[in-house]
Design an enzyme around this catalytic site. Structure first.
Site, PDB file in Angstrom:
ATOM      1  CE  LYS A 138      -3.457  -2.526  -0.339  1.00 21.67           C
ATOM      2  NZ  LYS A 138      -4.446  -3.057   0.546  1.00 21.67           N
TER       3      LYS A 138
HETATM    4  C1  LIG Z   1      -5.403  -4.100   0.859  1.00 21.00           C
HETATM    5  C2  LIG Z   1      -6.867  -3.896   0.920  1.00 21.00           C
HETATM    6  C3  LIG Z   1      -7.626  -4.276   2.027  1.00 21.00           C
HETATM    7  C4  LIG Z   1      -7.079  -5.051   3.190  1.00 21.00           C
HETATM    8  O1  LIG Z   1      -5.927  -4.654   3.710  1.00 21.00           O
HETATM    9  P1  LIG Z   1      -4.935  -5.694   4.445  1.00 21.00           P
HETATM   10  O2  LIG Z   1      -4.100  -4.779   5.251  1.00 21.00           O
HETATM   11  O3  LIG Z   1      -4.202  -6.424   3.393  1.00 21.00           O
HETATM   12  O4  LIG Z   1      -5.766  -6.581   5.301  1.00 21.00           O
HETATM   13  C5  LIG Z   1      -8.977  -3.988   2.023  1.00 21.00           C
HETATM   14  N1  LIG Z   1      -9.573  -3.387   0.987  1.00 21.00           N
HETATM   15  C6  LIG Z   1      -8.882  -3.020  -0.097  1.00 21.00           C
HETATM   16  C7  LIG Z   1      -9.604  -2.331  -1.210  1.00 21.00           C
HETATM   17  C8  LIG Z   1      -7.523  -3.279  -0.168  1.00 21.00           C
HETATM   18  O5  LIG Z   1      -6.848  -2.941  -1.271  1.00 21.00           O
END
Ligand SMILES: *Cc1c(COP(=O)(O)O)cnc(C)c1O
Length: 367
Positions: free
Chosen positions: A184
């Site tokens: 992210k």
């Molecule tokens: C990455 C993501 C999540 C979840 O995040 P994690 O930290 O991997 O659990 C939820 N929604 C979206 C749209 C994402 O891209």
């Protein structure tokens, strides 16, 4: 030339100042709900523009605990996007609730005009997904939510510092859910997540929910989870967070540059870029003719392009029990054939961006 997708080794490959902070932190032994976590939460709330932020162990849990704090339970319906990453849907179904999907539009976020007809007595919350760094059109969604008195949990996992009319993702709903996963925009060295809110009652509930429901060491007030953000990861977060604005600015710059050059190729369509949106380009996606061939051509020429995603979540095997079939969400389906993602991150050089552009130009001239 090679254009890699992951920039993590560039981001964390040479950071002696972070290693020094970590070394100092480890010697304190303050590993659980420690001081650096409190600092991270305070500063995260500040940059997003909410009163509170609560660190949890993933973006998925940020959504799940938000819904749990709102009392979402077995049999409730929760409206969300048909094209989202699995985590959004997993968080809803883990609570026994039923995801009610809404198709997206060309901004990759749910088409808010399609929501109202899906609202009924069982509907208990809306989870808009600010997908790829865009934002769901919140001015309209919040009006609907108010009309039907439905709480909104924003899935802002891909959209830190995105905004509409200068109002940030994570400040519109009762909570905003963010991910700190290594892939992210603001990332730590493991899983991590954080929830933003202005609501004191929800804040207090979330503090309990993430820590076994413990009011104090000997008193369990409610049934909770073990979902704390590791303080070690908060040290990493504290190192990166001051760079958050620069990171999003650079991504926007790169995306604008790619847009300007790629729109000259008639076989490429750039998605709409509304003026009142600040899009932070977690993913840089365009629509391409002959997408599959282009994708192979890019890989052959060592550009790590991606498809996010080849099969929308509503058609995945695990969620067959929801009873959907191909064609139920036409725009999401149509996108799977045309979308292609290119690297757009803050560590790319102009040379690499030009290589992407020139490779695409070459591909379409060759036909
Ligand atoms: C990455 C993501 C999540 C979840 O995040 P994690 O930290 O991997 O659990 C939820 N929604 C979206 C749209 C994402 O891209």
């Amino acid at each position: 030339m090679k254009v890699r997708y992951s920039y993590l080794s560039q981001q964390f490959g040479n950071c002696p100042d972070l290693w020094a902070s970590l070394k100092k932190f480890v010697s304190t032994g303050d590993f659980t709900l420690g001081k650096p976590l409190k600092k991270f939460e305070k500063n995260f709330a500040k940059i997003i523009g909410t009163k509170y932020a609560i660190g949890v162990n993933s973006g998925t849990d940020a959504i799940k605990l938000s819904l749990k704090a709102l009392g979402i339970k077995q049999g409730d319906e929760v409206i969300t996007a048909a094209n989202t990453f699995v985590a959004t849907v997993g968080a809803i179904t883990e609570l026994g609730a039923k995801p009610i999907f809404i198709d997206c539009d060309d901004t990759f976020c749910m088409d808010v005009n399609l929501i109202e007809k899906k609202i009924n007595k069982k509907t208990k919350a809306i989870v808009p997904v600010h997908f790829t760094g865009y934002m769901t059109y919140m001015p309209k969604l919040m009006k609907l939510a108010k009309k039907y008195k439905l709480p909104v949990v924003e899935d802002a996992c891909q959209s830190i510092l995105a905004n509409i009319n200068n109002k940030n993702a994570g400040t519109w709903g009762i909570t905003g859910a963010f991910s700190l996963h290594p892939l992210k925009n603001i990332n730590v060295w493991s899983d991590g997540g954080i929830i933003t809110t202005n609501n004191k009652k929800i804040y207090n509930q979330l503090l309990l929910l993430r820590n076994h429901g413990l009011i104090d060491r000997d008193t369990v007030g409610i049934c909770g989870y073990n979902s704390r953000l590791d303080t070690f990861q908060a040290v990493v977060g504290n190192w990166l967070l001051p760079k958050a604005k620069d990171i999003s600015n650079q991504r926007i710059k790169n995306a604008n540059y790619l847009d300007k050059e790629l729109e000259k190729i008639s076989e490429i369509t750039i998605p709409p870029r509304p003026k009142n949106f600040r899009i932070v380009y977690h993913l840089y996606i365009v629509f391409a003719e002959k997408r599959d061939k282009l994708y192979q051509y890019c890989l052959k020429n060592k550009i790590e392009a991606k498809i996010h995603y080849p099969t929308p979540i509503y058609r995945q095997k695990a969620y067959k029990f929801l009873g959907h079939k191909k064609g139920d969400f036409k725009v999401s389906d149509e996108h799977t054939k045309k979308i292609i993602s290119f690297p757009c991150d803050q560590h790319l050089s102009k040379k690499e961006l030009n290589y992407i552009i020139n490779t695409l130009k070459k591909f379409y001239k060759k036909k």
